[in-house]
Design an enzyme around this catalytic site. Structure first.
Site, mmCIF file in Angstrom:
data_model
loop_
_atom_site.group_PDB
_atom_site.id
_atom_site.type_symbol
_atom_site.label_atom_id
_atom_site.label_comp_id
_atom_site.label_asym_id
_atom_site.label_seq_id
_atom_site.Cartn_x
_atom_site.Cartn_y
_atom_site.Cartn_z
ATOM 1 N N TYR A 155 3.237 -2.167 16.467
ATOM 2 C CA TYR A 155 2.069 -2.536 15.680
ATOM 3 C C TYR A 155 1.664 -1.391 14.747
ATOM 4 O O TYR A 155 1.148 -0.386 15.190
ATOM 5 C CB TYR A 155 0.913 -2.889 16.621
ATOM 6 C CG TYR A 155 -0.129 -3.755 15.966
ATOM 7 C CD1 TYR A 155 -0.339 -5.064 16.387
ATOM 8 C CD2 TYR A 155 -0.899 -3.274 14.919
ATOM 9 C CE1 TYR A 155 -1.284 -5.862 15.781
ATOM 10 C CE2 TYR A 155 -1.845 -4.066 14.311
ATOM 11 C CZ TYR A 155 -2.034 -5.365 14.749
ATOM 12 O OH TYR A 155 -2.971 -6.138 14.135
ATOM 13 N N LYS B 49 -2.273 -4.480 10.019
ATOM 14 C CA LYS B 49 -2.360 -5.850 9.535
ATOM 15 C C LYS B 49 -1.865 -5.850 8.107
ATOM 16 O O LYS B 49 -1.954 -4.835 7.433
ATOM 17 C CB LYS B 49 -3.816 -6.302 9.592
ATOM 18 C CG LYS B 49 -4.324 -6.316 11.011
ATOM 19 C CD LYS B 49 -5.539 -7.157 11.194
ATOM 20 C CE LYS B 49 -5.744 -7.447 12.659
ATOM 21 N NZ LYS B 49 -5.629 -6.239 13.509
ATOM 22 N N GLN C 10 3.136 4.395 2.675
ATOM 23 C CA GLN C 10 2.974 3.844 4.030
ATOM 24 C C GLN C 10 3.605 2.461 4.262
ATOM 25 O O GLN C 10 4.056 2.185 5.362
ATOM 26 C CB GLN C 10 1.492 3.820 4.461
ATOM 27 C CG GLN C 10 0.649 2.743 3.816
ATOM 28 C CD GLN C 10 -0.682 2.546 4.554
ATOM 29 O OE1 GLN C 10 -1.380 3.493 4.877
ATOM 30 N NE2 GLN C 10 -1.026 1.295 4.817
ATOM 31 N N ASP D 206 0.873 -1.165 0.000
ATOM 32 C CA ASP D 206 0.000 0.000 0.000
ATOM 33 C C ASP D 206 0.909 1.213 0.000
ATOM 34 O O ASP D 206 1.579 1.494 0.990
ATOM 35 C CB ASP D 206 -0.883 -0.039 1.256
ATOM 36 C CG ASP D 206 -1.801 1.175 1.358
ATOM 37 O OD1 ASP D 206 -1.627 2.125 0.573
ATOM 38 O OD2 ASP D 206 -2.684 1.160 2.237
HETATM 39 MG MG MG Z 1 -4.927 -2.491 2.208
#
Ligand code: MG
Ligand code: F6R
Length: 369
Positions: free
Chosen positions: A233, A236, A94, A11
């Protein structure tokens, strides 16, 4: 000779928040991979979007974890991220967590599913791409494809599949793996992979003595976890998978059948909710309602000496309308729970939380009972 198929995704920025990849980025990726094809580095490629993820499907003869191929993917993502920054796209860059490429994209942010194998006389291949969920979302369908006789008729009635398959399962917390046989160890396999945020199916292999070489995978899933990569974290990792089919393997229809049940997966809004996985056509590979619901798209190919013949948009079919309808009913049902579990994930798996701050604020007011 052997062919390697590499599906690498990141992404690097999206349009209207986390909805979908901008066409400008697709164009940049296509140009970059075209040049690599002309130079002979890769045999063929396709660029896809799945929600906010830019997906690079490449074929070549360099094997898995190859530096040149991973560098090509990394530099393609970097170029796209530059454009994303220029256009002020959302979350520009990102997933590019490292400043410089160091030989392999594993551990740097992008997700990778790749396998090297001997191309058969006819080689059907499916690339699955999911958005707004995590690698463990593949556990249930991959198990059903290669081990559940109620999904895959061939496990019962095809003599070339009747012996079953071997599963390579990763413990992503302990960084360990185990190879397990189905159907012999089916209950033990399920004891692990039912805990899908920790144990993830990484690869599936044929058993020795069958039609296909036992050391060449027939399915592979990306398992990179961004939170481990970054040391904290940060999200995901929307997963991808490659699955080979037919002639001693599950038929394409047996592979797709596993997605006819919209099972609950973790992800969705703020990576902190459970929701149904909805199979959709490329056209609907974007995430809208509550940043979702989590979606999966499937691109079907025949390999021809490494050339990709296709894609066929496999979920672009009324045969999956019922699944989508069911997914929307489940989405509605889950949404009605608002901030309550099990719609909202348990504390350890949430990507966003205010709980520590709320607890701090209330510290003085909590009394013994
Ligand atoms: Mg995504
Ligand atoms: C989930 C996802 C989105 C974002 C949400 C909030 O994986 O990407 O649901 O978490 O849109 O994003 P921010 O905090 O950037 O406003």
């Amino acid at each position: 000779s052997k062919i390697t198929v590499s599906l690498i995704k990141a992404d690097v920025g999206s349009v209207a928040g986390h909805t979908t990849v901008a066409d400008e980025l697709i164009k940049i990726a296509e140009n970059n991979l075209s040049e690599a094809k002309e130079s002979g580095l890769i045999i063929d490629f396709r660029v896809f979007k799945a929600g906010d993820d830019l997906e690079l499907l490449m074929t070549h003869t360099k094997g898995v974890d190859n530096e040149e191929i991973h560098r090509l993917a990394w530099e393609t993502f970097e170029k796209a991220a530059e454009k994303a920054k220029e256009l002020k796209l959302y979350g520009a860059g990102q997933d590019l967590l490292a400043d410089a490429f160091s030989g392999n994209v594993r551990g740097m942010g992008p997700g990778v599913a790749e396998m090297e194998f001997t191309e058969r006389k006819a080689e059907p291949l499916i690339a699955f791409m999911m958005d707004k969920t995590e690698p463990g979302a593949f556990n249930l369908p991959i198990f059903r494809i290669f081990a559940d006789p109620f999904n895959t008729a061939g496990l019962v009635i095809d003599p070339s599949m009747h012996q079953g398959f071997v599963f390579e399962i990763w413990d992503i917390m302990e960084h360990k793996r185990v190879f397990m046989k189905a159907p012999e160890e089916m209950y033990d396999i399920l004891a692990l992979i039912g805990a899908k945020s920790r144990f993830v199916i990484k690869r599936v292999y044929p058993k020795p003595g069958g039609k296909l070489p036992e050391d060449e995978p027939v399915a592979v899933v990306s398992t990179e976890k961004l939170y481990q990569v970054a040391g904290e974290y940060v999200g995901k990792d929307d997963p991808v998978a490659l699955v080979r089919a037919q002639s001693g393997l599950p038929a394409v229809g047996e592979v797709l059948e596993a997605f006819a049940f919209p099972h609950l997966v973790s992800g969705w809004m703020r990576g902190s909710h459970n929701g149904p996985l909805m199979p959709v056509s490329f056209k609907y590979a974007k995430c809208t309602r509550f940043d979702g619901p989590p979606r999966v798209v499937a691109a079907g190919f025949q390999l021809s000496n490494g050339k990709l013949i296709g894609p066929v948009d496999l979920f672009d079919d009324p045969a999956f309308d019922y699944t989508r309808q069911k997914a929307m009913e489940i989405a509605e049902y889950m949404r009605r729970h608002g901030p309550f579990e099990p719609h909202r994930l348990p504390r350890e798996e949430m990507e966003y939380t205010t709980l520590p701050k709320v607890m701090e604020k209330l510290k003085e007011r909590f009394e013994e009972i």
